[in-house]
Structures are given as structure tokens and as C-alpha cells.
Design a protein around this motif. Sequence first.
Motif: not given
Length: 754
Positions: A78-106
Motif C-alpha cells: 500500500m503506497p498511501f492510506d487515507p483510511w487513517t489519520q483523518f483528514p490527512f491520511g498517511t504512509s505507514a512505512d514501517q508497515f506494508g513491508n517484507l514481513f507483510d509480503q511474505l505472509i501475503a505469499t503464504v
Amino acid sequence: MSLDIDRFDLEGTGSISSLLQRWYHVPALALTMLFMLLVRLQPYGKFVQSDRVYFSGNDAYYHFRETMYTVSNYPTTMPFDPWTQFPFGTSADQFGNLFDQLIATVILVVGLGSPTERQAAIVLVLAPAIVGVLCAIPTYFIAKRLSGRRGGLFAALILALLPGMFLSRSVVGFTDHHVAEVLFQATTILLLMVALTVAERQKPVYEQFLERDWAGLRETLTWSGLAGFGLALYFWTWPPAVVLVGILGAFFGIALCVEYLQGRSPEHVAIVGAVSMSVAGVLALVAIDEVGITSPSTLSLLQPLAAFAVAAGCVFMAWLARQWDARDIDSRGYPIAIGGLGLVAIVLVALALPSLFNTIWSQVQNQLLLGQSDTALTIAEAQPTAEQSGGLSGYLVDNYAFTYVFALVAVVWMVWRLRDADQFRSEQLLIVVWTVFLTLLALTQVRYHYYLAVAVAVLNGWLLSQAFDILQIPSIDRLEEVETYQVIAVATILLVVVFPLASGVFGFSAVAQADAQQPGAVEYWDDSFDWMEESTPEPGTFGDADDEMAYYGAYDRTDDHEYTEGAYGVMSWWDYGHWITVEGERIPTANPFQQGTGTASGFFQAQSEERADLLLDALPASGRHDGSLAEMENDELRSIRDDRTEQEAGESVRYVTIDDQMAGSKFGAITQWASAPDVSGGSVQVASEEYYDSMLGSLYYDDAQGMEGYRLVHESESFSVVGVFESPRTGQSIWAENSARQRAGNRRRSTPSS
């Protein structure tokens, strides 16, 4: 049918004994890892229930969101998430990382390409337990390199028995990147140990590069490159892993000086450092999220530049050593010169690049020197170890029994041996430096004990091996030679080291602690989140709007997302932000990234409905103005409110959701994030007149009665009492709650005109 035993050379006790001697560590390690898995699976039924799947804590819910996005958009994150920190949105750079990609693969494999949400959630629940068990592998091999298979197995056993942070982060349900951090950090250390040993054996030099002697360099370059790749995996999992670059920089600086002082060329160590750090820097560079030097929580130019700086430092130190030899200067001046040049470099960076220096120095203070801010100290996992129940010694005994004492003995013993040039091994110095820095990290922020657990296990394995050597304990194929005093000695060691951990005599055992894990307060929020999802408008459809926001949509990265008409926010304390996003599928103003905390603090402390509304009205335009909204006077807030664009004027907060913990045990933390200018002393004190007059007091105790823009629209059935209670941990009187209760309030405001 008969078995041809001659073919396998198994005839006779000698062959069986030989096989046992060669392979006993494999089933032993496998059994240890099986035990670790069973311990971590104990509370599975509490998290995976017939109608729901829960996670532990807050961040696991956002990992679920990021992972589900990757499942739907594989392999992108996810490059950007407007579903949090209203009314700005955020880029959660510590999330959406390799850890999440590996789990998504499984998840995609388990679901045969089309997984259900429940299948995905179950995989996510199991992930930390599996990754935690895998941590035993680098732990075993690190200890094995230092002290043989016996030490490796003992280290793995200690890791399996340790309660505390590492265990809690690797139990089912606690799906955060912490346990993956441990795995990739330990793997990096292991690969670097191998590279250093190979380099010590082959002694590569600069001239081999000039002559393109790749055959002679191949093994050193391969293992150094793999160590750099391991560090890059660590970066991709957790951008603040740049702290390991600093640790390795300190190690290489010390190792190169020691090598030179002991009369050896330091070039082989410098080559390992230059290659490994360069590889890590290049791989970090290709994956950066922002071109610039930002906070370590974002993968930016900071990580590759730090790695390249260490690589350049290694090359420079090797060059300087040659110059020192060529001029026949006293070798004792070499480390002094390095130290002086290092100080000069720090001063130059501070003068020429003050923002970079301030970023690095603030991280050193926050991570290593007990320099957390008052707001950071409200976060449980960021508090110092000494502030835990029982103090420093009590915490160490509860979580390590005597193993931390033996680890300290091992470090001192190892340092003493490293003084001898004939016994010096770079990989042992690496373990010492690594352990010292991990200890500083853990003392500063209690969560980092999940790193220290591996080092403690490794050092206990090494110390046990030294003890066995001193006692001359025979190998497994010569057990008949064991003397009585040796049996007594081994039994004593097991009694002192293993028994306290296995029994939990000083605190929880690993088995008991894992079994006690549960989802926590999120269960009490079920009916509130069900109501929120079913009874409030979808974001983008409030009023007469008809532009529903895509929950897993791809949104462009920006500092200030422009929400469409009909989108709205939910005000709550930051602890509940991820739950609101994932369980309620609505947009919180504050979240566990500690975003939006200042405004939330000011809102709940506000002494009038007018001030609370001004804070919310000014929020959309606050990005163009300096200062904290919560600490501004009402006139300043009106000025910012009047500066809103037409689009920003439509970005409204429509709901407020609170619970008993906010009114009780969490209220003190809420007041730490912002000073309230309309309160004497700057912050609201519990049980005071200002406390009951605050927005939180009015909403919680008075059900919003008498307020113009708020009304109670939902209340959970559970009942709670908030007041003064005796702390079960300290016995002191505290302001807290004794149950759980959630309420949601609706702001009755007219829909903005388009």
C-alpha cells in the motif's frame, strides 16, 4: 524381505555411535523447535474463534490491513492510506513491508490464489509463532560457531525456555514485525560471522582487486555480500534497522584498531565491512520510499547513506593503516588518530548538515541513552527497563532468571580472551559489541529485550561449552567415560540455569506466559465496531454524497489527502485507531503511529464544546500553519478555521468514540501529549473539576446531555466503574477502571454545502 544393513554400514554399536555423534544435533534442535512451536500455539483457540479471528495488541490489525492489500494487489504494498489519520491520511512505512509480503505469499498459496478473509486472518495469527521458531536456527548456528554443536543446542534451549519480550512477540496472534526483526538481525550477524572467519583464513588484500583475482576473493566476497543482503532484508522489514548499521560501524572501527594494534593488517576485516555495507546500501537504495533524509521510520536516503558511510570508513581505515606502516609510526597512535578524525567528522556533520546530525543524535538518545520524550514514555513498550514493575533487577530476574548473569560473565570472559592476539577472533568481538549495544537498547526501551534474548541465549551456550571443556565432559559417543563429579557438575548447571526458566520459579515460565496470552480489550469493542460498520454511513456517503471510498483502493502518496464530499473522521484516542480502521472500517483521526495525538489530547481535555469544535474545524487546514493546534488559543483556531478551502471545510469529524480506559487508566497519558491553554497548569488532573468539565468527562459521565452538537447514539452493554483503586502490581492507589465500556457520540452538524 530383509534389510541390507551392510549397505548403510550400520552393523555394530560402533556405527550407531558414530552416526549418533555426527547427527545427534539435528533431532535435538528439531525437538527444541517443536517445543517452541507448541508453546507458542497454546492460546490459538482464544484468537481463532468460530465467528471471529482476533489479533493481539494494535499494530497486528494494521499488518492485517497491509497484508490484505498485498494479497489483492500482489506483490505491491500500500503506497498511501487515507483510511487513517483523518483528514490527512498517511504512509505507514514501517508497515506494508517484507514481513507483510511474505505472509501475503503464504496466504495466496494456502488459499490457492483466492483466499477468504478468514483463511488470511488465520495465517496471520500463526505467522509470529512460526517466525519465532525459525529464530532458533540462526541462534543455534551463531552459538555453534563460537562453541560447537553442544553450545549451539544449549543456546537454542535457552531461547526456547525464555519468557519475556521475545516470547510475547512470537506467540500466535501477536502479528507484528518485531519477531521478523529478530530473525533478520540474527541472520545478518550469523552471515557476517562467517564472512569474518573466511576473511581471517584467506587474508584478502587490496592488490587482489587490482589483479582481478576473483577466484581468491570469491569466498570472502560471497559471504560478505550475503551479510549485506541479510542487512537489506532487515531494512525492508523495519526501516529503523539502520540502528544495526551504527552497531556494525562501531564494531568495524574497534576490530580494525585491534587488528592493527595486535600486529596484523586490518585489510581483510575492512574488505568484509566495505563489501557487506555497500551491498546493503545498494539494496536499500533501490527500495527507498522517499528521496531525502527523513525519520528512520521511513526507508529513505538515510539507510543507504549510513551503510555507505560505514563502508567508506572501513576503506579509509585500511588505507590509513598502510600509511601508518609506510611512515613507521607507533601503532598505538593509530586508534587515537581514528578517534580524533571521528570526532572531527561528527563536528563537520553537525555544522554542515545540522538536520541530519539532529536526526541521528535524537535517535541515539531515544534508542540508547534513556532520552525518550515525556510523550514517548506514555507508550508501554518504549519505557525504560528500570521503570518496569520490580525495577531493573526484578525485571531481569523475572524474564531471564540467572541467564543474564551468566551472559555478563561470558562477555567479560570473552573480552579477556580477546586481549590475547593468538586467541583473537573477529566474530567473538562482533558478539561482544552486538551484545553491549543490545543491552543499551533494552535498558532504554523495554521492547528491545526481544533482541537481547538471542544474545543472552548465545552467550549462555558459549559459557556452558567453556564449562564443559574445563570439566572435560566427554563427547556423546564416550558417555561411559563420564565421572561422578562430572555428572554432579552437569546436574548443578542444569539446576541453576535451566530449572528456574523451565519452572518459572522467579516469575512466569514460557509455557505459562504463552498460555496467558489473549486478544485483550478489542473483544470488548466487538459490539461497538459492529454497530459502527453497520449503522454509520460508509465514508464518502455521509449526507447526500455518493462517492464511497474504496477500502483497499490504490491512493497516491501525498502529505494531505483531499477527501471527497461525504468522507468523515472518527475522533478517539490513538490506541484505538487501527481497530477503528480494520474492525469498524471507518477513518480515525489518531492512530498507534502516534499521528493525530496532539489534537486528540486537546479535544478530550477541552473545557468547552466551543473549543473542542474549533480544534476539529481547524484540523484540515492545520498543515499550512506552524504549531500545535491543541496548544493554540481560541482566536488562533478561529483564524485557521477561516483559512480552510472549500474542500477542507467538508472534511469533518462526525463521531467520537470513547471507553472506560480513556476516562480511567489512560487519561494521564492523554494529558501528556498536549498542554491545554484553557486549563490552569496546562493539563487536566484526574478527579478534578476540570476533569469532569472536560469533553471526555462530559461525554463519558454525562452522556453528552446538555451539549449542542453531540448526542449519545450507541452504548455497549458492559458496565464499568472508574475511580481510585489499589494497583495489583504496586499496591499503590491509582485512577483506573475495573471493566470495559465503550460509547460512541455523533456530532450533529449540518452537511457542508458543495
